[in-house]
Scaffold this active site. Structure first.
Site, mmCIF file in Angstrom:
data_model
loop_
_atom_site.group_PDB
_atom_site.id
_atom_site.type_symbol
_atom_site.label_atom_id
_atom_site.label_comp_id
_atom_site.label_asym_id
_atom_site.label_seq_id
_atom_site.Cartn_x
_atom_site.Cartn_y
_atom_site.Cartn_z
ATOM 1 N N ARG A 141 59.505 -86.441 67.405
ATOM 2 C CA ARG A 141 60.263 -85.756 66.345
ATOM 3 C C ARG A 141 61.058 -86.726 65.475
ATOM 4 N NH1 ARG A 141 65.058 -83.783 66.525
ATOM 5 N NH2 ARG A 141 65.131 -83.656 68.797
ATOM 6 N N TYR A 160 52.359 -73.249 44.450
ATOM 7 C CA TYR A 160 51.787 -72.632 45.642
ATOM 8 C C TYR A 160 52.644 -71.413 46.048
ATOM 9 C CZ TYR A 160 50.302 -72.151 50.489
ATOM 10 O OH TYR A 160 49.856 -71.653 51.682
ATOM 11 N N ASP A 176 53.898 -81.501 44.089
ATOM 12 C CA ASP A 176 52.876 -81.135 45.066
ATOM 13 C C ASP A 176 51.551 -81.648 44.503
ATOM 14 O OD1 ASP A 176 50.889 -79.831 46.523
ATOM 15 O OD2 ASP A 176 52.133 -78.064 46.888
ATOM 16 N N LYS A 211 44.328 -79.605 53.349
ATOM 17 C CA LYS A 211 43.283 -79.474 52.329
ATOM 18 C C LYS A 211 42.451 -80.758 52.253
ATOM 19 C CE LYS A 211 45.602 -75.703 52.021
ATOM 20 N NZ LYS A 211 46.710 -75.482 51.126
HETATM 21 C C1 LIG Z 1 47.997 -74.943 51.185
HETATM 22 C C2 LIG Z 1 48.963 -75.456 50.214
HETATM 23 C C3 LIG Z 1 50.304 -75.677 50.558
HETATM 24 C C4 LIG Z 1 50.859 -75.319 51.921
HETATM 25 O O1 LIG Z 1 50.316 -76.104 52.917
HETATM 26 P P1 LIG Z 1 50.185 -75.653 54.458
HETATM 27 O O2 LIG Z 1 49.522 -76.821 55.067
HETATM 28 O O3 LIG Z 1 49.393 -74.387 54.485
HETATM 29 O O4 LIG Z 1 51.570 -75.425 54.952
HETATM 30 C C5 LIG Z 1 51.151 -76.226 49.610
HETATM 31 N N1 LIG Z 1 50.710 -76.519 48.371
HETATM 32 C C6 LIG Z 1 49.429 -76.312 47.996
HETATM 33 C C7 LIG Z 1 49.002 -76.665 46.604
HETATM 34 C C8 LIG Z 1 48.519 -75.774 48.896
HETATM 35 O O5 LIG Z 1 47.249 -75.567 48.506
#
Ligand SMILES: *Cc1c(COP(=O)(O)O)cnc(C)c1O
Length: 376
Positions: free
Chosen positions: A43, A97, A168, A193
């Protein structure tokens, strides 16, 4: 080193016993501490497998340091909580998101943090800044309309005012876009992703300067949300092929977007690589490739999009994105289900808009699948 080489080599730990090429998995959560300055603990984000994968990602995003999380949302929540406190104001892009939008709407008010949602446009985001603004959060390209925001413009306006910026970068991946080089302070990924790319894990990442990484760390280690050694290793292995995968996915997407935009059954295609895309010029300036995400609208009555998806034989209707398998979904009943209809429609997200995540299959097979579904 070039990105392909970084993907394979950066951060890897050679096992001194066997000289095996792969980083060993260090499974311990209890580590000896006598005669050592380091207090290893999962952690605390400092175990060898966490460090190995952070080195690779930091090299790819050209940052000094970073942290690996157990989900993209763990990364988003740690960053926002690290930089904001009661009385502060944040500007958050409205097209973000869904989970991020929900987090800001539901939890910022509980901590007395003010926020303004601004349209996905640099001038609109800059106009939303106030004297008490401490943090700006953007996303580009966006989900599912693939709007592209001028990242350098937002970053430089924020820097002039001493405001921390975060982006992001999930949709572009570090192969197609490096926002840190455009002046953004903190780069966030849902590693679930493209970074993983095989739809078999959930993880997240924050990449930043050493100083800002430390600031995120000081909040993150209290919140938890670190990633275990086995998952770190799986992510490290996945990253070895990141450049290969994303380059092929991007090439496939360009071919498919061009093919789709000429079809009589398709009302419009949203892909930043098309010259017809409203932000094509910005995308050309700030992206190395246009990515492998697109959306398009199927012509017909409100059920046409879903019936089109049901006719597909290869492209798989599924949530999530970025994997080697091509997947498709309708945002209205998935990612944007909770967004009020008026807001959704103002963004152009109608019932027949489909979001396609292009995989690494042969593009001819993917086009043939789309073609038969349009014709049948
Ligand atoms: C899926 C996604 C998230 C969130 O991610 P998790 O791994 O599901 O917590 C954040 N931003 C974007 C653009 C995403 O596609």
């Amino acid at each position: 080193m070039k990105k392909e080489t970084i993907c394979v080599h950066a951060g890897g730990v050679i096992d001194p016993t066997t000289r095996g090429v792969n980083t060993p998995i260090f499974t311990s959560s209890a580590f000896g501490y006598l005669d050592s300055d380091t207090r290893f603990y999962p952690r605390y984000f400092n175990t060898p497998n966490q460090a190995a994968v952070v080195s690779k990602l930091a090299a790819l995003e050209k940052t000094e340091d970073g942290l690996i999380f157990s989900s993209g949302m763990a990364a988003v929540s740690a960053v926002t909580q690290a930089f904001l406190k009661t009385g502060d104001h944040a500007v958050v892009q409205d097209e973000v998101y869904g989970g991020t939008h929900a987090f800001v709407s539901a939890h910022f008010p509980r901590f007395g943090i003010q926020s303004s949602f601004a349209p996905a446009d640099a001038d609109a985001i800059i106009a939303a800044m106030r004297p008490e603004t401490k943090f700006i959060y953007i996303e580009s390209p966006t989900n599912p309309m693939l709007t592209v925001v001028d990242i350098a413009k937002v970053a430089s306006a924020a820097k002039e005012r001493g405001i921390i910026t975060a982006i992001d970068n999930t949709f572009a991946s570090p192969i197609n876009q490096n926002p840190f080089c455009l002046g953004i302070d903190v780069v966030i990924h849902s590693g679930t992703k493209y970074l993983n790319g095989h739809s078999d894990m959930c993880c997240g990442a924050v990449l930043a300067s050493r100083e800002l990484t430390q600031r995120v760390f000081r909040t993150a280690y209290s919140l938890g949300g670190s990633l275990n050694a086995n998952a770190c290793y799986l992510l490290e292995r996945s990253l070895k092929t990141l450049a290969l995968r994303v380059e092929r996915q991007t090439e496939n997407a360009m071919a498919i977007a061009s093919w789709l935009s000429g079809r009589p059954g398709i009302a419009r295609v949203n892909y930043p690589g098309l010259a017809s895309h409203p932000n094509h010029d910005i995308a050309r300036r700030q992206m190395k490739g246009f990515g492998a995400m697109m959306s398009f609208e199927v012509k017909g009555d409100p059920g046409a999009g879903v019936s089109f998806m049901k006719k597909l034989k290869l492209i798989f209707p599924a949530l999530s994105l970025g994997g080697v398998d091509s997947t498709i979904c309708d945002p209205v009943s998935t990612s944007h289900q909770k967004v009020p209809v008026e807001i959704r429609e103002a963004m152009g997200i109608t019932a027949n808009v489909l979001r396609l995540s292009v995989g690494i299959e042969h593009r001819d097979d993917l086009i043939e699948d789309l073609d038969q579904a349009l014709r049948n």
